[in-house]
Design an enzyme around this catalytic site. Structure first.
Site, PDB file in Angstrom:
ATOM      1  N   TYR B 299       0.844  -1.196   0.000  1.00 47.38           N
ATOM      2  CA  TYR B 299       0.000   0.000   0.000  1.00 47.38           C
ATOM      3  C   TYR B 299       0.878   1.244   0.000  1.00 47.38           C
ATOM      4  CZ  TYR B 299      -4.440   2.403   1.021  1.00 47.38           C
ATOM      5  OH  TYR B 299      -5.581   3.168   0.961  1.00 47.38           O
ATOM      6  N   TYR B 349      -5.626   5.473  -7.139  1.00 48.13           N
ATOM      7  CA  TYR B 349      -5.799   5.372  -5.688  1.00 48.13           C
ATOM      8  C   TYR B 349      -7.225   4.925  -5.408  1.00 48.13           C
ATOM      9  CZ  TYR B 349      -5.765   6.945  -0.759  1.00 48.13           C
ATOM     10  OH  TYR B 349      -5.834   7.016   0.600  1.00 48.13           O
TER      11      TYR B 349
END
Ligand SMILES: [Zn+2]
Lengths: 345, 395
Positions: B299, B349
């Site tokens: 991430y 994102y």
């Protein structure tokens, strides 16, 4: 016109900013009554003829500090503005030329020559007394502009004067569009203390107030902490069963599970545990670059707070710091920290 | 060295379909439409009809209710629906929820989804500056930082990054290298927002400060788009059209003294203990070790927190991630090719869900930056919040 901006500003000394302007109403009992009630002024010499005579007056007298009220133009006229005198226009142009678009009232001095009686008619003139050399202040660079208002009665006798000082300055950093710079009390090291400015008499058009800092969401678990901040006390919650200090506070001790707690007041000494220098986005309530740190207190707990009066590139992890206060607005005071050894007296 | 799985969850379920909208800065459509498009695309990829779906999972900061997605997509009855808390940290937990539902029979076909207009709608990166306050404990936690102007995710992460640099001698370049690799991979991925636009370390050094020590190029983008995943039992997966991505392990973690984005009160703030907790569970559930993992999706909302993830998950020792990265181990041919889709920095994102889809492609062998011999992929969810992760594997 030649000369530096400072010279041209200082050349305005002695010029008349506001030509003789007469009060709309004579000194009168109803306005005095309203004023006295609003101010909580219970002195009977302003309201009762007999009491005034008993106190050695010829009759009711107006409260001295009401002097400036008599010649105010009223709300609508103030908002609407009006034609400026040549000197006022010149001053405005020079200030604009220098980018001195922000203003803060620093102080006002009143002198009273005599008390005003019912029926007096009052006029006012305003002249430029002086313009300071360029000064660097924590708010920005600019000039202190001092003007004097002279109040006269129907016979031309001076009844009082009012010296009025404003800092006209370029904001340290450009303000976000549509926002006005507003001084932060703890930010000023050179700036003179900001007196209680009375917006109604401020000779500037009303500027849009700066947005407030985000409000803390307070509840039964954390309100005590923010309330103590208003008194400039930095508290640390303490479990009364096992003595563990905790921050952020909560209702129950994670060590011994006790719900009983009290507080201790922090010594105000600590060190920088980590910090950030915020550049973007720029939120109008704050000045940028904005330094936010995690400070580890001498007592061992940590908290988030702003660092003040230090250049961002001089900050180091481990740097000793001491407590300071930011009075952000009447409802919000917050702890801040400055490098140890730079305490204000 | 791999050993036997210890959890009945390991190997019980598989991701059999992935689907997404385009990734943009202005979708021009409603968030619900994006969600429906992604869900239907994922089902189409799996070869499963919407009427077969009986479970939906998503996570908070999602504006599309499960019932609205079900109604719009003609999904019908739902026997399982779950919305996991803490935003991006829950991305992989949606798959854990789905796998548990499938393993227990609570549902047969579960779709995990995420869709929003976080760039053209309410911008995500502006943080808390104008969010309303209430007196709940959920909101009260923000009282400890928003009045001080610590308002945005970048600022919250920067506080950890500064301390990490101080402790381990990491530099801005060490963060920059994470972005350079991500953009290198994105440059080769036609679905990536930054397709064809790689950057250099010099570009990173020259990018403007956002919240020191974070620069613009340390931050991921804000994206409009949707991404969905279809989860069924491993048994059913064998009959479907794609090579299944078996859920070898799926775990959540919240660390001691956990805060939302601001766990600054722990004895040390240079690690990510909740990710360590997740990693220990992943390896225990699956019987795998870091040596059994050939690729990762880490991430990357902000570059600095990629480093401690590598450390917490056992790919290198604390403080050594900067050397691991500088030695090229996140690139193709390195020890652990990572974020081969371009990451959230380079592709999009979608709060981690697009990364799970890339994990599936890596198992299928269809990544645009496909390393050789990938058997197991580790995928993580958001950091600095309660988090989650997966190990996806080939049959
Ligand atoms: Zn206790």
């Amino acid at each position: 016109m030649g000369g530096s901006l400072t010279e041209r500003l200082q050349a305005l000394a002695g010029r008349e900013l506001t030509a003789e302007t007469w009060a709309q109403d004579a000194v009168n009992q109803p306005m005095i009554r309203h004023w006295a009630e609003a101010m909580g002024d219970r002195n009977p010499i302003h309201l009762d003829e007999d009491a005034a005579r008993a106190a050695g007056r010829d009759g009711v007298v107006a409260p001295a500090t009401m002097l400036q009220a008599w010649t105010m133009r009223g709300y609508a006229a103030t908002v609407a503005g009006g034609p400026a005198s040549p000197a006022a226009a010149e001053l405005a142009a020079l200030l604009e030329e220098g980018g001195l678009t922000s203003v803060v009232a620093t102080d006002s001095e009143l002198e009273f020559a005599r008390e005003l009686r019912l029926g007096d008619r009052i006029s006012v003139t305003e002249t430029v007394e002086s313009v300071s050399p360029e000064k660097r202040t924590a708010l920005g660079t600019g000039h202190f502009v001092t003007t004097v208002k002279t109040y006269r009665d129907q016979d031309g006798e001076v009844v009082g004067t009012q010296r009025w000082r404003l800092l006209r300055f370029r904001p340290e950093r450009p303000a976000a569009p549509g926002t006005a710079e507003q001084p932060e009390p703890t930010a000023g090291t050179e700036a003179e203390p900001a007196a209680q400015a009375e917006p109604a008499v401020q000779p500037e058009p009303a500027e849009k107030p700066r947005p407030l800092r985000p409000r803390p969401a307070t509840n039964r678990d954390n309100a005590f902490w923010f309330e103590a901040c208003l008194e400039h006390r930095l508290l640390i919650q303490r479990c009364t069963a096992c003595g563990t200090l905790r921050h952020p506070p909560g209702p129950c001790c994670g060590v011994c599970r006790s719900f009983d707690w009290d507080t201790v007041e922090a010594s105000g000494r600590g060190e920088v545990y980590s910090f950030v220098v915020n550049h973007h986005p720029r939120v109008p309530a704050f000045d940028y670059p904005l330094v936010v740190a995690v400070v580890e207190l001498a007592e061992g707990t940590r908290l988030i707070a702003n660092l003040v009066d230090v250049e961002p590139d001089r900050i180091r992890i481990g740097m000793p710091v001491v407590l300071e206060w930011i009075d952000a607005d009447p409802q919000l005071s917050l702890p801040a920290f400055r490098p140890a050894g730079t305490e204000k007296n | 060295m791999a050993s036997s799985p210890t959890s009945p969850l390991s190997g019980a379920a598989a991701i059999v379909g992935i689907g997404a909208t385009e990734f943009s800065k202005d979708s021009g459509r409603s968030e619900l439409q994006l969600a429906c498009e992604a869900v239907l695309a994922a089902l189409d990829d799996a070869g499963i009809g919407p009427e077969e779906v009986d479970g939906l999972t998503t996570f908070t900061m999602e504006g599309n209710p499960e019932i609205a997605v079900a109604r719009s997509c003609g999904i019908g009855e739902l026997s399982f629906f779950s919305r996991v808390g803490y935003g991006g940290g829950a991305a992989c937990a949606t798959v854990q929820q789905a796998a548990m539902a499938v393993a227990t029979g609570a549902a047969q076909v579960v779709v995990c989804y995420r869709a929003f207009n976080e760039r053209s709608g309410e911008r995500f990166g502006t943080g808390m500056q104008d969010r309303p306050m209430a007196s709940t404990a959920d909101r009260a936690q923000y009282s400890w930082f928003t009045p001080f102007g610590l308002l945005t995710p970048a600022q919250w992460v920067a506080m950890f990054a500064r301390r990490y640099m101080h402790r381990y001698g990491a530099t801005g370049d060490d963060f920059g290298r994470v972005a350079v690799v991500a953009r290198k991979h994105a440059a080769n991925n036609p679905a990536a927002w930054f397709h064809g636009r790689p950057i250099t370390l010099e570009d990173h050094r020259n990018s403007r400060w956002i919240a020191e020590p974070l620069r613009l190029l340390d931050c991921c983008q804000e994206t409009d788009g949707g991404q969905a995943l279809v989860v069924v039992s491993a048994e059913r997966a064998r009959d479907l059209r794609h090579k299944p991505a078996i859920v070898r392990a799926a775990a959540q973690g919240s660390g001691e003294d956990q805060q939302m984005m601001t766990s600054y009160y722990r004895p040390d703030i240079t690690g990510i203990p909740e990710m360590g907790l997740v990693g220990r569970q992943l390896y225990a559930q699956s019987g795998l070790t870091p040596n059994d993992v050939q690729a990762a999706v880490l991430y990357d909302h902000f570059t600095p927190l990629v480093l401690p993830q590598l450390e917490e998950l056992g790919f290198c020792k604390p403080g050594e991630a900067k050397d691991f990265i500088a030695d090229g181990h996140l690139e193709l041919g390195g020890r652990l090719p990572s974020n081969t889709h371009g990451g959230q920095i380079g592709e999009a994102y979608l709060h981690g869900v697009n990364g799970i889809a890339e994990g599936v492609r890596l198992i299928r062998g269809t990544s645009y930056n496909q390393p050789e011999d990938v058997h197991n992929v580790l995928v993580t969810a958001g950091t600095a919040v309660p988090t989650s992760a997966l190990i996806l594997g080939a049959e």
